[in-house]
Scaffold this active site. Structure first.
Site, short mmCIF file in Angstrom:
data_model
loop_
_atom_site.label_atom_id
_atom_site.label_comp_id
_atom_site.label_asym_id
_atom_site.label_seq_id
_atom_site.Cartn_x
_atom_site.Cartn_y
_atom_site.Cartn_z
N HIS A 221 -21.79 -16.93 8.69
CA HIS A 221 -20.66 -16.48 7.88
C HIS A 221 -20.73 -16.91 6.43
O HIS A 221 -19.75 -16.89 5.72
CB HIS A 221 -19.33 -16.85 8.54
CG HIS A 221 -19.30 -16.36 9.95
ND1 HIS A 221 -19.36 -15.02 10.25
CD2 HIS A 221 -19.30 -17.00 11.13
CE1 HIS A 221 -19.39 -14.88 11.57
NE2 HIS A 221 -19.35 -16.06 12.12
N ARG B 121 -8.09 -14.02 -3.00
CA ARG B 121 -8.66 -14.79 -4.12
C ARG B 121 -9.78 -13.98 -4.75
O ARG B 121 -10.17 -12.93 -4.25
CB ARG B 121 -9.27 -16.09 -3.58
CG ARG B 121 -10.33 -15.80 -2.53
CD ARG B 121 -11.26 -16.95 -2.23
NE ARG B 121 -12.45 -16.47 -1.53
CZ ARG B 121 -12.51 -16.16 -0.25
NH1 ARG B 121 -11.45 -16.28 0.52
NH2 ARG B 121 -13.63 -15.71 0.28
N GLU C 253 -10.22 -9.96 20.17
CA GLU C 253 -10.60 -8.65 19.64
C GLU C 253 -11.82 -8.17 20.40
O GLU C 253 -12.60 -8.99 20.88
CB GLU C 253 -11.01 -8.76 18.15
CG GLU C 253 -9.89 -8.67 17.18
CD GLU C 253 -10.37 -8.81 15.73
OE1 GLU C 253 -11.59 -8.74 15.47
OE2 GLU C 253 -9.51 -8.99 14.86
C1 MV4 Z 1 -15.99 -9.76 13.88
C2 MV4 Z 1 -17.28 -9.30 14.16
C3 MV4 Z 1 -17.44 -8.45 15.24
N1 MV4 Z 1 -16.40 -8.10 15.99
N2 MV4 Z 1 -14.97 -9.36 14.65
C4 MV4 Z 1 -17.17 -12.69 10.30
C5 MV4 Z 1 -16.33 -13.16 9.16
C6 MV4 Z 1 -14.91 -12.95 9.57
N3 MV4 Z 1 -14.19 -12.37 8.50
C7 MV4 Z 1 -14.97 -12.07 10.76
N4 MV4 Z 1 -16.35 -11.83 11.07
C8 MV4 Z 1 -16.73 -10.98 12.05
N5 MV4 Z 1 -15.72 -10.57 12.87
C9 MV4 Z 1 -15.17 -8.54 15.67
N6 MV4 Z 1 -14.15 -8.15 16.44
C10 MV4 Z 1 -18.32 -9.67 13.32
C11 MV4 Z 1 -18.04 -10.51 12.25
C12 MV4 Z 1 -19.15 -10.80 11.39
C13 MV4 Z 1 -20.33 -11.44 11.83
C14 MV4 Z 1 -20.51 -11.88 13.13
C15 MV4 Z 1 -21.68 -12.49 13.54
C16 MV4 Z 1 -22.73 -12.69 12.60
C17 MV4 Z 1 -22.57 -12.28 11.32
C18 MV4 Z 1 -21.38 -11.64 10.92
C19 MV4 Z 1 -21.28 -11.20 9.61
C20 MV4 Z 1 -20.14 -10.57 9.21
C21 MV4 Z 1 -19.09 -10.37 10.10
#
Ligand code: MV4
Length: 508
Positions: A235, A292, A200
Site C-alpha cells: 500500500h 488532503r 467487502e
Molecule cells: C481493496 C482491494 C480489493 N478489493 N478492496 C488498498 C488501499 C486502500 N485504499 C484499499 N486498497 C485496496 N482495497 C477490495 N474490496 C485492493 C486494494 C488495493 C491493493 C490490494 C493489494 C495489493 C495492492 C493493492 C493496491 C491498491 C489497492
C-alpha cells in the site's frame, strides 16, 4: 490572501508548499525536530521554529508544539502537508479553536470520510458505485458469515477507521473468517483505537485509479482527471502516472461525474482525491476519499498546469478557485517515481545515513521535488521517501523514455536506495505495455533480480568517488563496506550508480 502560513510538515512536501507560498508572496514558517535542524525545508523557509525531539509523537505529531509555533510566529493559517497531522480531525479543530485557519477541509468533513463505513454509506447515497459489501456494523460472527456468503468469497476484512490499506485481511473461505475477524479486530483496536471492521468483496488484479477534485467555499467544484496508482507495495505507491491507459473517454466521464456528485453531496471544501478500483470490464468502485494533498499530486499538476497547493490556499482563505472546468486542458503524459532510502533487494529495509554525493537530474520535461541535500543525514525516524522524480512527455512513450534518462542521471551515494528498482519497473515490458494491476509488483518477481555488475571501469570510478566523499565528511551511520557487491554500502552504491546509467556519461 494570507500574509504568513506555517507548514506543519518536513522534507519534500514542506518545501513543495513553501515554493507556492513564494510564488504567491506568502511568508512561510517551518517547524523542525532535532533531527531536522539542517533539513532543506528549514533553510528555505522565511522563519523556522524548533518543536521538539526527533520522534514524531514529540514533534511533527505534537499538536500543542505546532500550535505554539504558529502563535509565536503569528501565522494566520497552517498547511498540514500529507502524513503526520494532515487527516487528523482533532488537529483541524484545534487549529480553528486557536483562531488559525486550517488549510484543508473542515474537521467534520475529515471525520465523515475518515470512517470508511460511513463514507461508503455517504457515497452510496450520492449514487457512487461501491464495492459489494457491508454498509452497517455487524457484531456477531454468524451475521458476518451470512453476509460473506451473500457477497461471495474471497472477501476482504477492513477496519472501519483505517485507510490506506492498513490492517486489511483477505479471506478465501468461510472456515477462515472467524480467525481473520479476531486478528483484524485486535489490529484495528491497537492501530486506530476502534475495533470496528467490515466486509467487502475482494477484487483481484484490478487497477487502483483515483480522481483529483477541488471544491471552493462558493460551491464551485472541478475535477482534474485521474491518476493511475496500481504500482504499489504494501500500500505504498511507488510509480504513478496521469492519465491512465485504462481510462477511456467514456470511463473518465463516468468516474468524474461520480467524484463530483460525491464532493457536492458532502459539501466538501478543499482539494481531495477519490480512490477507486477499476476492473477489466471498466466497472469502477469507490474505495475511500483522501481529504488532503497527495504525494502523487505532481503528475496532475504537470499535465494540467494547475498548482494544487495554490488552490488549497485560495479555498482556505475563502476565495474562488483560479480555474473553471472548461479552462482545464489535459496536455500529454506525466510519470512520477518515488525515490526512497530503502533497499528493494533486502525486503525494502530502510537505509538511513549521510548522503555523501547527490546529483539531481534536470532538462526538458523534468521536475524534481526533493527534500534532501548533499551532506544531509537522513533520519531514522521518518518516512524513507527522499525525493520524487516527475517526467513529462507528449505521450506515454516519451514520458517513460524521459523517466529512464532521469533515473540514470540521478546520483545518490552513501545510502542504499531504490533507483535501480525504479529503473527495472520503467523498463519492464508489462509496465511499458500499460499492463498494470494491484498485483503488479508481487507477480513480476523478475523485478527483484539484480543486474550483473557492469564494467570494472565504473566500479573504479565510483569507488574513487566514495573514497573522496568519505575523506571530505564523516560518513556517520552509512554502511561502508567497500568490498564488492553484496555486503556493504559501497557495493550497493556502486551498483546503483552503474545501473543508473554510468557516471562516465553524465560527468565526462
Ligand atoms: C481493496 C482491494 C480489493 N478489493 N478492496 C488498498 C488501499 C486502500 N485504499 C484499499 N486498497 C485496496 N482495497 C477490495 N474490496 C485492493 C486494494 C488495493 C491493493 C490490494 C493489494 C495489493 C495492492 C493493492 C493496491 C491498491 C489497492
Amino acid at each position: 490572501m494570507f500574509k504568513k502560513i506555517l507548514i506543519a510538515n518536513r522534507g519534500e512536501v514542506a518545501l513543495r508548499i513553501m515554493r507556492t507560498c513564494t510564488d504567491m508572496d506568502v511568508l512561510s514558517v517551518a517547524v523542525f525536530s532535532d533531527a531536522d535542524r539542517k533539513s532543506p525545508h528549514v533553510t528555505y523557509a522565511d522563519e523556522a521554529y524548533h518543536i521538539g525531539p526527533p520522534p514524531p509523537r514529540e514533534s511533527y505529531l505534537n499538536i500543542e508544539a505546532v500550535l505554539r509555533a504558529a502563535k509565536e510566529s503569528k501565522a494566520e493559517a497552517i498547511h498540514p502537508g500529507y502524513g503526520f497531522l494532515s487527516e487528523n480531525p482533532d488537529f483541524a479543530q484545534a487549529v480553528v479553536d486557536a483562531g488559525i485557519v486550517f488549510i484543508g477541509p473542515t474537521a467534520a468533513q475529515i471525520r465523515a470520510m475518515g470512517n470508511k463505513l460511513g463514507a461508503r454509506r455517504l457515497m452510496q447515497k450520492a449514487g457512487v458505485p461501491i464495492v459489494p459489501g457491508a454498509t452497517v456494523e455487524s457484531a456477531s460472527v454468524e451475521a458476518l458469515k451470512k453476509l460473506a456468503k451473500e457477497i461471495g468469497y474471497p472477501v476482504l476484512v477492513k477496519p472501519a477507521s483505517g485507510g490506506g490499506g492498513k490492517g486489511m485481511h483477505v479471506v478465501q473461505a468461510e472456515e477462515e473468517l472467524e480467525g481473520a475477524l479476531d486478528i483484524a479486530r485486535r489490529e484495528a483496536m491497537s492501530a486506530f483505537g476502534s475495533s470496528t471492521v467490515y466486509l467487502e468483496r475482494y477484487l483481484h488484479r484490478v487497477r487502483h485509479i483515483e480522481i483529483q477534485i477541488a471544491r471552493d467555499t462558493r460551491g464551485h467544484a472541478i475535477h482534474l482527471g485521474e491518476r493511475e496508482c496500481s504500482v504499489q507495495r504494501r500500500h505504498q505507491k511507488i510509480v504513478e502516472e496521469c492519465p491512465s491507459v485504462a481510462v477511456t473517454k467514456d470511463l473518465r466521464a463516468r468516474m468524474v461525474k461520480a467524484a463530483l456528485a460525491a464532493v457536492n453531496a458532502v459539501g466538501y471544501n478543499g482539494v481531495g482525491t477519490l480512490e477507486f478500483l477499476v476492473d477489466d470490464q471498466k466497472n469502477f468502485y469507490f474505495l475511500e476519499m483522501n481529504t488532503r494533498l497527495q504525494v502523487e499530486h505532481t503528475v496532475t499538476e504537470r499535465v494540467t498546469g494547475v498548482d494544487l497547493v495554490k488552490q488549497q490556499l485560495l479555498i482556505a482563505s475563502g476565495e474562488e478557485l483560479s480555474w473553471t472546468q472548461d479552462q482545464i486542458k489535459f496536455n500529454g503524459w506525466a510519470v512520477e517515481c518515488r525515490v526512497s532510502a530503502e533497499d528493494p533487494y533486502n525486503n525494502f529495509m530502510p537505509s538511513p545515513g549521510v548522503i555523501s554525493v547527490l546529483y539531481e537530474p534536470g532538462g526538458p520535461g523534468v521536475r524534481v521535488d526533493s527534500g534532501v541535500s548533499e551532506g544531509f543525514e537522513i533520519p531514522v525516524y521518518y518516512d524513507p521517501m527522499i525525493a520524487k522524480l516527475i517526467a513529462w512527455g507528449r505521450n506515454r512513450d516519451e514520458a517513460i523514455r524521459r523517466m529512464r534518462r532521469v533515473l540514470g542521471e540521478y546520483k545518490l551515494l552513501g545510502i542504499r536506495n531504490n533507483i535501480p528498482f525504479l529503473l527495472a519497473i520503467v523498463r519492464h515490458p508489462n509496465f511499458v505495455a500499460g499492463d498494470l494491476h494491484t498485483g503488479f509488483l508481487d507477480e513480476h518477481t523478475d523485478l527483484f533480480q539484480q543486474e550483473a555488475n557492469a564494467s570494472p571501469e565504473y566500479a573504479a570510478i565510483v569507488a574513487a568517488l566514495l573514497e573522496h566523499a568519505s575523506k571530505q565528511k564523516p560518513r556517520t551511520g552509512a554502511p561502508n563496506g567497500a568490498n564488492g557487491s553484496n555486503g556493504g554500502g559501497a557495493g550497493l552504491a556502486w551498483r546503483s550508480a552503474v545501473q543508473g546509467g554510468a557516471w562516465g556519461r553524465s560527468w565526462r
